[in-house]
Design a protein around this motif. Sequence first.
Motif, PDB file in Angstrom:
ATOM      1  N   LYS A   1       0.849  -1.183   0.000  1.00  0.00           N
ATOM      2  CA  LYS A   1       0.000   0.000   0.000  1.00  0.00           C
ATOM      3  C   LYS A   1       0.892   1.243   0.000  1.00  0.00           C
ATOM      4  O   LYS A   1       1.678   1.435   0.930  1.00  0.00           O
ATOM      5  N   PRO A   2       0.803   2.079  -1.037  1.00  0.00           N
ATOM      6  CA  PRO A   2       1.673   3.258  -1.089  1.00  0.00           C
ATOM      7  C   PRO A   2       1.291   4.290  -0.021  1.00  0.00           C
ATOM      8  O   PRO A   2       0.128   4.415   0.354  1.00  0.00           O
ATOM      9  N   LEU A   3       2.287   5.004   0.465  1.00  0.00           N
ATOM     10  CA  LEU A   3       2.048   6.094   1.406  1.00  0.00           C
ATOM     11  C   LEU A   3       1.604   7.329   0.634  1.00  0.00           C
ATOM     12  O   LEU A   3       2.034   7.554  -0.497  1.00  0.00           O
ATOM     13  N   LYS A   4       0.768   8.132   1.253  1.00  0.00           N
ATOM     14  CA  LYS A   4       0.341   9.389   0.646  1.00  0.00           C
ATOM     15  C   LYS A   4       1.294  10.501   1.072  1.00  0.00           C
ATOM     16  O   LYS A   4       1.818  10.491   2.186  1.00  0.00           O
ATOM     17  N   VAL A   5       1.489  11.468   0.187  1.00  0.00           N
ATOM     18  CA  VAL A   5       2.290  12.641   0.506  1.00  0.00           C
ATOM     19  C   VAL A   5       1.363  13.685   1.113  1.00  0.00           C
ATOM     20  O   VAL A   5       0.302  13.985   0.558  1.00  0.00           O
ATOM     21  N   ALA A   6       1.750  14.223   2.253  1.00  0.00           N
ATOM     22  CA  ALA A   6       0.931  15.240   2.924  1.00  0.00           C
ATOM     23  C   ALA A   6       0.902  16.517   2.091  1.00  0.00           C
ATOM     24  O   ALA A   6       1.895  16.862   1.448  1.00  0.00           O
ATOM     25  N   PRO A   7      -0.223  17.223   2.089  1.00  0.00           N
ATOM     26  CA  PRO A   7      -0.275  18.508   1.381  1.00  0.00           C
ATOM     27  C   PRO A   7       0.689  19.503   2.022  1.00  0.00           C
ATOM     28  O   PRO A   7       1.009  19.403   3.214  1.00  0.00           O
ATOM     29  N   ALA A   8       1.162  20.470   1.238  1.00  0.00           N
ATOM     30  CA  ALA A   8       2.160  21.438   1.710  1.00  0.00           C
ATOM     31  C   ALA A   8       1.701  22.184   2.955  1.00  0.00           C
ATOM     32  O   ALA A   8       2.509  22.503   3.827  1.00  0.00           O
ATOM     33  N   GLU A   9       0.422  22.427   3.091  1.00  0.00           N
ATOM     34  CA  GLU A   9      -0.072  23.168   4.259  1.00  0.00           C
ATOM     35  C   GLU A   9      -0.079  22.321   5.532  1.00  0.00           C
ATOM     36  O   GLU A   9      -0.345  22.820   6.616  1.00  0.00           O
ATOM     37  N   LYS A  10       0.230  21.034   5.401  1.00  0.00           N
ATOM     38  CA  LYS A  10       0.263  20.149   6.567  1.00  0.00           C
ATOM     39  C   LYS A  10       1.698  19.760   6.939  1.00  0.00           C
ATOM     40  O   LYS A  10       1.929  18.701   7.501  1.00  0.00           O
ATOM     41  N   LEU A  11       2.665  20.629   6.635  1.00  0.00           N
ATOM     42  CA  LEU A  11       4.040  20.338   7.023  1.00  0.00           C
ATOM     43  C   LEU A  11       4.127  20.241   8.534  1.00  0.00           C
ATOM     44  O   LEU A  11       3.397  20.921   9.249  1.00  0.00           O
ATOM     45  N   PRO A  12       5.017  19.408   9.035  1.00  0.00           N
ATOM     46  CA  PRO A  12       5.105  19.229  10.490  1.00  0.00           C
ATOM     47  C   PRO A  12       5.583  20.492  11.200  1.00  0.00           C
ATOM     48  O   PRO A  12       6.309  21.304  10.636  1.00  0.00           O
ATOM     49  N   GLN A  13       5.160  20.614  12.421  1.00  0.00           N
ATOM     50  CA  GLN A  13       5.554  21.715  13.290  1.00  0.00           C
ATOM     51  C   GLN A  13       6.463  21.164  14.381  1.00  0.00           C
ATOM     52  O   GLN A  13       6.520  19.963  14.623  1.00  0.00           O
ATOM     53  N   VAL A  14       7.143  22.056  15.072  1.00  0.00           N
ATOM     54  CA  VAL A  14       7.981  21.649  16.196  1.00  0.00           C
ATOM     55  C   VAL A  14       7.117  20.891  17.202  1.00  0.00           C
ATOM     56  O   VAL A  14       5.973  21.268  17.460  1.00  0.00           O
ATOM     57  N   PHE A  15       7.631  19.800  17.723  1.00  0.00           N
ATOM     58  CA  PHE A  15       7.010  18.875  18.681  1.00  0.00           C
ATOM     59  C   PHE A  15       6.053  17.864  18.046  1.00  0.00           C
ATOM     60  O   PHE A  15       5.523  17.011  18.752  1.00  0.00           O
ATOM     61  N   ASP A  16       5.828  17.916  16.723  1.00  0.00           N
ATOM     62  CA  ASP A  16       5.015  16.887  16.075  1.00  0.00           C
ATOM     63  C   ASP A  16       5.776  15.563  16.099  1.00  0.00           C
ATOM     64  O   ASP A  16       6.993  15.515  15.875  1.00  0.00           O
ATOM     65  N   LYS A  17       5.065  14.463  16.337  1.00  0.00           N
ATOM     66  CA  LYS A  17       5.674  13.139  16.371  1.00  0.00           C
ATOM     67  C   LYS A  17       5.795  12.607  14.942  1.00  0.00           C
ATOM     68  O   LYS A  17       4.835  12.667  14.164  1.00  0.00           O
ATOM     69  N   VAL A  18       6.986  12.095  14.593  1.00  0.00           N
ATOM     70  CA  VAL A  18       7.256  11.586  13.247  1.00  0.00           C
ATOM     71  C   VAL A  18       7.983  10.250  13.330  1.00  0.00           C
ATOM     72  O   VAL A  18       8.529   9.885  14.375  1.00  0.00           O
ATOM     73  N   ARG A  19       7.999   9.536  12.196  1.00  0.00           N
ATOM     74  CA  ARG A  19       8.731   8.270  12.090  1.00  0.00           C
ATOM     75  C   ARG A  19       9.676   8.343  10.897  1.00  0.00           C
ATOM     76  O   ARG A  19       9.303   8.835   9.833  1.00  0.00           O
ATOM     77  N   VAL A  20      10.886   7.826  11.082  1.00  0.00           N
ATOM     78  CA  VAL A  20      11.886   7.773  10.028  1.00  0.00           C
ATOM     79  C   VAL A  20      11.935   6.339   9.515  1.00  0.00           C
ATOM     80  O   VAL A  20      12.077   5.401  10.302  1.00  0.00           O
ATOM     81  N   VAL A  21      11.814   6.163   8.203  1.00  0.00           N
ATOM     82  CA  VAL A  21      11.743   4.831   7.599  1.00  0.00           C
ATOM     83  C   VAL A  21      12.914   4.644   6.645  1.00  0.00           C
ATOM     84  O   VAL A  21      13.257   5.557   5.892  1.00  0.00           O
ATOM     85  N   GLY A  22      13.533   3.486   6.670  1.00  0.00           N
ATOM     86  CA  GLY A  22      14.609   3.207   5.735  1.00  0.00           C
ATOM     87  C   GLY A  22      15.139   1.806   5.855  1.00  0.00           C
ATOM     88  O   GLY A  22      14.671   1.009   6.667  1.00  0.00           O
ATOM     89  N   TYR A  23      16.123   1.510   5.019  1.00  0.00           N
ATOM     90  CA  TYR A  23      16.816   0.218   5.037  1.00  0.00           C
ATOM     91  C   TYR A  23      18.279   0.481   5.362  1.00  0.00           C
ATOM     92  O   TYR A  23      19.066   0.808   4.487  1.00  0.00           O
ATOM     93  N   PRO A  24      18.679   0.359   6.623  1.00  0.00           N
ATOM     94  CA  PRO A  24      20.052   0.691   7.005  1.00  0.00           C
ATOM     95  C   PRO A  24      21.078  -0.279   6.429  1.00  0.00           C
ATOM     96  O   PRO A  24      20.757  -1.416   6.090  1.00  0.00           O
ATOM     97  N   VAL A  25      22.302   0.207   6.345  1.00  0.00           N
ATOM     98  CA  VAL A  25      23.416  -0.597   5.858  1.00  0.00           C
ATOM     99  C   VAL A  25      23.581  -1.828   6.748  1.00  0.00           C
ATOM    100  O   VAL A  25      23.491  -1.741   7.968  1.00  0.00           O
ATOM    101  N   GLY A  26      23.788  -2.981   6.117  1.00  0.00           N
ATOM    102  CA  GLY A  26      24.045  -4.206   6.862  1.00  0.00           C
ATOM    103  C   GLY A  26      22.802  -4.959   7.268  1.00  0.00           C
ATOM    104  O   GLY A  26      22.892  -6.011   7.869  1.00  0.00           O
TER     105      GLY A  26
END
Length: 121
Positions: free
Chosen positions: A42-67
């Motif tokens: 299921k693809p992730l949706k891109v948030a509209p520009a007016e919904k950019l995160p603010q200071v103290f908003d909770k976020v998650r970082v996603v990736g495939y680390p080396v190794g």
Amino acid sequence: QVQRGTERFSGEKYRASIAAVCHEADLALLYVHSPVALEMIKPLKVAPAEKLPQVFDKVRVVGYPVGGDACSITEGVVSRVEVQEYSHSLRAGLALTVDAAINSGNSGGPLVDAATAEIVG
């Protein structure tokens, strides 16, 4: 070539080609040639520009680390929103500082709003 993760799939590899490159932001868009590669994803949706995160908003970082052969997800909060110069292009762009652990090799992965699961960076 792209590879499906082994945490949910059997790690199959599929042919892919570059559809677009944005050197200014160090991003690339890939075209995956086999529709089977994206089944059950299921693809992730891109948030509209007016919904950019603010200071103290909770976020998650996603990736495939080396190794590793599995997706890495870490959580934190936005601690700063500012304009910075990107090292790849020397152009100004919006930058978010987060306190989530970012593992080596995670660059290029999305920053996701923890409440909406939309891409915000």
